[in-house]
Design a protein around this motif. Structure first.
Motif, PDB file in Angstrom:
ATOM      1  N   ALA A   1       0.865  -1.227   0.171  1.00 52.62           N
ATOM      2  CA  ALA A   1       0.027  -0.024  -0.012  1.00 52.62           C
ATOM      3  C   ALA A   1       0.729   1.371  -0.060  1.00 52.62           C
ATOM      4  CB  ALA A   1      -0.937  -0.135   1.287  1.00 52.62           C
ATOM      5  N   PRO A   2       0.273   2.506  -0.451  1.00 55.92           N
ATOM      6  CA  PRO A   2       1.027   3.535  -0.442  1.00 55.92           C
ATOM      7  C   PRO A   2       1.639   3.751   1.227  1.00 55.92           C
ATOM      8  CG  PRO A   2      -1.001   3.928  -1.539  1.00 55.92           C
ATOM      9  CD  PRO A   2      -0.867   2.639  -0.968  1.00 55.92           C
ATOM     10  N   ALA A   3       2.907   4.247   1.265  1.00 59.21           N
ATOM     11  CA  ALA A   3       3.539   4.296   2.482  1.00 59.21           C
ATOM     12  C   ALA A   3       2.924   5.363   3.184  1.00 59.21           C
ATOM     13  CB  ALA A   3       5.044   4.940   2.172  1.00 59.21           C
ATOM     14  N   ASP A   4       2.365   6.432   2.808  1.00 58.55           N
ATOM     15  CA  ASP A   4       1.617   7.283   3.842  1.00 58.55           C
ATOM     16  C   ASP A   4       0.082   6.746   4.258  1.00 58.55           C
ATOM     17  OD1 ASP A   4      -0.036   7.415   1.332  1.00 58.55           O
ATOM     18  OD2 ASP A   4       0.003   9.663   0.995  1.00 58.55           O
ATOM     19  N   THR A   5      -0.098   5.926   3.785  1.00 65.00           N
ATOM     20  CA  THR A   5      -1.588   5.038   4.339  1.00 65.00           C
ATOM     21  C   THR A   5      -1.263   4.131   5.624  1.00 65.00           C
ATOM     22  OG1 THR A   5      -1.681   3.346   2.942  1.00 65.00           O
ATOM     23  CG2 THR A   5      -2.600   5.400   2.326  1.00 65.00           C
ATOM     24  N   LEU A   6      -0.137   3.914   5.999  1.00 60.78           N
ATOM     25  CA  LEU A   6       0.457   3.087   6.883  1.00 60.78           C
ATOM     26  C   LEU A   6      -0.139   3.392   8.243  1.00 60.78           C
ATOM     27  CD1 LEU A   6       2.203   0.468   7.731  1.00 60.78           C
ATOM     28  CD2 LEU A   6       4.097   1.968   8.150  1.00 60.78           C
ATOM     29  N   GLY A   7      -0.201   4.638   8.688  1.00 60.37           N
ATOM     30  CA  GLY A   7      -0.845   5.022  10.034  1.00 60.37           C
ATOM     31  C   GLY A   7      -2.302   4.869  10.109  1.00 60.37           C
ATOM     32  N   ALA A   8      -2.979   4.620   9.098  1.00 63.20           N
ATOM     33  CA  ALA A   8      -4.604   4.060   8.951  1.00 63.20           C
ATOM     34  C   ALA A   8      -4.525   2.781   8.945  1.00 63.20           C
ATOM     35  CB  ALA A   8      -5.193   4.739   7.765  1.00 63.20           C
ATOM     36  N   LEU A   9      -3.736   2.156   8.342  1.00 60.95           N
ATOM     37  CA  LEU A   9      -3.758   0.563   8.149  1.00 60.95           C
ATOM     38  C   LEU A   9      -3.474  -0.104   9.590  1.00 60.95           C
ATOM     39  CD1 LEU A   9      -1.885  -0.565   5.021  1.00 60.95           C
ATOM     40  CD2 LEU A   9      -4.267  -1.086   5.547  1.00 60.95           C
TER      41      LEU A   9
END
Length: 657
Positions: free
Chosen positions: A559-567
């Motif tokens: 997934a896009p790296a900037d979505t890690l916090g939501a994942l």
């Protein structure tokens, strides 16, 4: 003419069925190319396949290719129908694995490639959709090398990517192949060192190593425009091995698909590995060696199946007359045991008939579906008049529902899907019941001990009593009943990874009176041993204790790296455990485990969390002890030996002295 049994495999929507249509058109079998969107392809023959635009059942179609007759088998791409792919793998001589030039290597692509490599099936890679916007060449080759296998040989170059003018230009020789090929060919390596490598030597090594599944040639093209298909056909003909087998040898065939004919008769699709089978031949089949007479044979030729008097080694045929045939059965001499290459289903649901659906008719329909797909495990609860089916996923459930409606006129719904758990013994437990000692009403002495065994070992049965202490039939009755009883443990789940040892045995010999016949009331029978064994085994299990384990899937998310916090918080809420994280370009890569029951929820949540760019790959990994919530219980379908009084009332055999 040589035979080649060729499989077309891919992740769903990579263009596998479209490529099949293009190959048939190029070979002159069909005049017009069918479209998945229009529902008029040659291999997607089920109405449901045409409606949904996906392949559900494998299909066979034949076409000539110069000196080779190809039996082409189109298989499903959706992971819910992986069992259909599994059954085909054992009858293939070679495979074309289709990859999208736009999406690249996808989750199912990796699962399939791992299996093909494990089975050493010669495989060509075809990168499809080079005419689509976003199509890539070098980037896809890097993905294949990094995520599938570095043992690849590009067979040419693609130009004009993303346009209808996209083309594939084959190389005069397999360019860049030396580094890959010399790793397995010492003769070629010596020629390279001595600077005497010829195109003929290079091509010969490529053929040999492709047929041994050591390297994988890569072609680019478009099933829509036909680009690259001629080169692929040339590769199929020259690089993949022809079917072998002695037509004069003993009959040996394997059934990989079972269907129904127009009159409801069973039709077995079988690959002949040896010998020649003729109409009216009587042949043994299946594990128990039952015999049947072949009443009809059809072989595949020029895009259709035609009646034939015989079928010889190397070919695939449709056979009728074997009424009890099942998928995986051997016909004639067994070649090898039927293998499972993928994990079994890990989910289960109860089929609920609609107001106008007769339960008996529904059970018959489900039984026929299970004949065609053995991994649709049926579990019948007579007391509740309910039938459960095992599943790979939610799409499979929708397909079963639509099939029952379309083919059988049955309206059904389903209860909530639940995971298929197992039970494992925690410790050692033993119990015994002696003849005519209260409260044992059976004329049988049985003692059993249950011990834990290593994970994956299944169920073992051993004797600590003399085999000659009583008739063998009584020992067999105990062992068979032990295995049957272990289908439902203390919590209702199948008990596995244990050894059951028979510690006590005893019986009353056949009794008779003068001038009278056999006195059943004074003589032990197999029914006595079948009756008492569940009581003894369940008591031994109760003393040993069991722990419920739920199926766990290994997951991989890109997934896009900037979505890690939501994942991460969502994964935690689904009881998923990320074990490794990494980065690839601007993507984050998460790997870990998640309960099988939560995979569907993760699939549904992922697009919203990753702007539609996240990719999930999951597959069964192992069973783990249930650590969250209440321990799941499964309703019993047996006579419930957990409750002695209820059990004795339910058992219809003798329960008194």
């Amino acid at each position: 003419m040589h035979m080649l049994n060729l499989g077309i495999l891919a992740h769903v929507d990579a263009g596998k069925t479209s490529l099949t249509e293009r190959l048939l058109h190029s070979a002159g079998v069909i005049d017009e190319i069918g479209s998945v969107d229009d529902g008029n392809t040659r291999t997607d023959t089920l109405a449901l396949e045409r409606q949904r635009g996906i392949t559900i059942k494998s299909a066979v179609v034949s076409f000539p290719l110069d000196g080779v007759t190809v039996n082409l088998i189109d298989t499903p791409g959706h992971p819910d129908f992986i069992a259909e792919v599994e059954r085909v793998l054992g009858v293939l001589d070679g495979v074309v694995l289709v990859i999208s030039a736009v999406e690249g290597v996808q989750a199912q692509t990796r699962v399939l490639m791992r299996t093909l490599q494990r089975l050493r099936i010669p495989t060509l890679l075809f990168v499809n959709k080079i005419d689509r916007g976003g199509a890539r060449h070098e980037a896809v080759l890097r993905e294949i090398s990094a995520r599938l296998t570095p043992a690849i040989v590009p067979m040419g170059t693609a130009t004009g990517l993303g346009t209808r003018a996209a083309r594939f230009t084959p190389c005069p020789g397999p360019a860049g192949a030396l580094d890959v090929l010399t790793g397995h060919d010492d003769v070629l390596l010596s020629a390279y060192v001595e600077n005497t490598v010829t195109d003929a030597a290079l091509h010969g090594s490529l053929v040999a190593q492709t047929r041994e599944a050591l390297v994988h040639p890569v072609y680019f093209g478009s099933a829509a425009t036909g680009a690259g298909v001629a080169a692929l056909l040339s590769g199929i003909e020259t690089l993949l091995p022809a079917a072998d087998g002695d037509a004069d040898g003993p009959v040996s065939a394997t059934v990989f698909k079972v269907g129904r004919g127009p009159a409801g008769e069973k039709v077995a699709y079988a690959r002949m590995f040896s010998g020649t089978l003729r109409t009216r031949d009587r042949v043994p089949f299946g594990a128990d060696g039952a015999e049947g007479r072949i009443t009809g044979i059809s072989v595949f030729d020029h895009g259709t199946d035609t009646r034939a008097d015989s079928v010889e080694a190397g070919r695939i045929a449709r056979l009728t007359g074997l009424g009890d045939i099942r998928i995986g059965d051997a016909i004639g001499e067994p070649r090898k045991a039927y293998e499972h290459f993928f994990a079994p289903p890990t989910l289960e649901t109860v089929v609920v008939p609609g107001p106008d659906a007769h339960r008996g008719t529904l059970h018959l329909a489900l039984t026929q579906l299970a004949e065609q797909d053995p991994l649709i495990g049926l579990r019948r609860d007579e007391r509740r008049q309910e039938t459960s089916v095992s599943l790979y996923g939610e799409v499979q459930k929708e397909v079963i529902q639509a099939t029952l409606a379309d083919e059988y006129g049955l309206d059904v719904t389903f209860r909530e899907t639940t995971p298929l758990c197992v039970e494992r013994p925690v410790g050692t437990g033993q119990a015994v019941e002696f003849i005519k000692k209260d409260p044992n009403p059976f004329l049988a002495t049985v003692g059993l001990r249950v011990d834990p065994a290593p994970v994956g070992s299944g169920v073992g049965f051993r004797l600590e009593v003399e085999l000659g202490a009583m008739p063998y039939a009584f020992f067999k009755a105990v062992e068979d009943t032990v295995r049957e009883t272990l289908d439902q443990g203390l919590h209702g789940w199948q008990v596995t990874d244990c050894v059951v040892t028979m510690t006590h045995s005893g019986y009353w010999p056949r009794q008779s009176h003068a001038h009278q016949g056999f006195d059943k009331s004074m003589s032990s029978t197999g029914a006595d041993f079948r009756g008492v064994t569940p009581l003894v085994l369940i008591e031994a299990l109760r003393r040993a204790g069991t722990r419920v384990h739920e199926p766990m899937h290994r997951f991989r998310i890109e997934a896009p790296a900037d979505t890690l916090g939501a994942l991460l918080p969502v994964l935690a809420g689904l009881a998923a455990v990320p074990e490794t994280t990494g980065n690839r370009d601007d993507l984050c890569v998460l790997e870990g485990t998640v309960p099988a029951a939560r995979v569907h929820a993760l699939e549904q949540r992922l697009p919203g969390l990753t702007r539609g760019e996240g990719e999930l790959e999951s597959f069964f990994a192992h069973y783990a002890p249930v650590t969250h919530g209440t321990v799941p219980e499964r309703p019993r379908t047996d006579h419930n030996p957990l409750n002695r009084k209820e059990y004795l009332l339910n058992v219809t055999r003798r329960v008194g002295g």
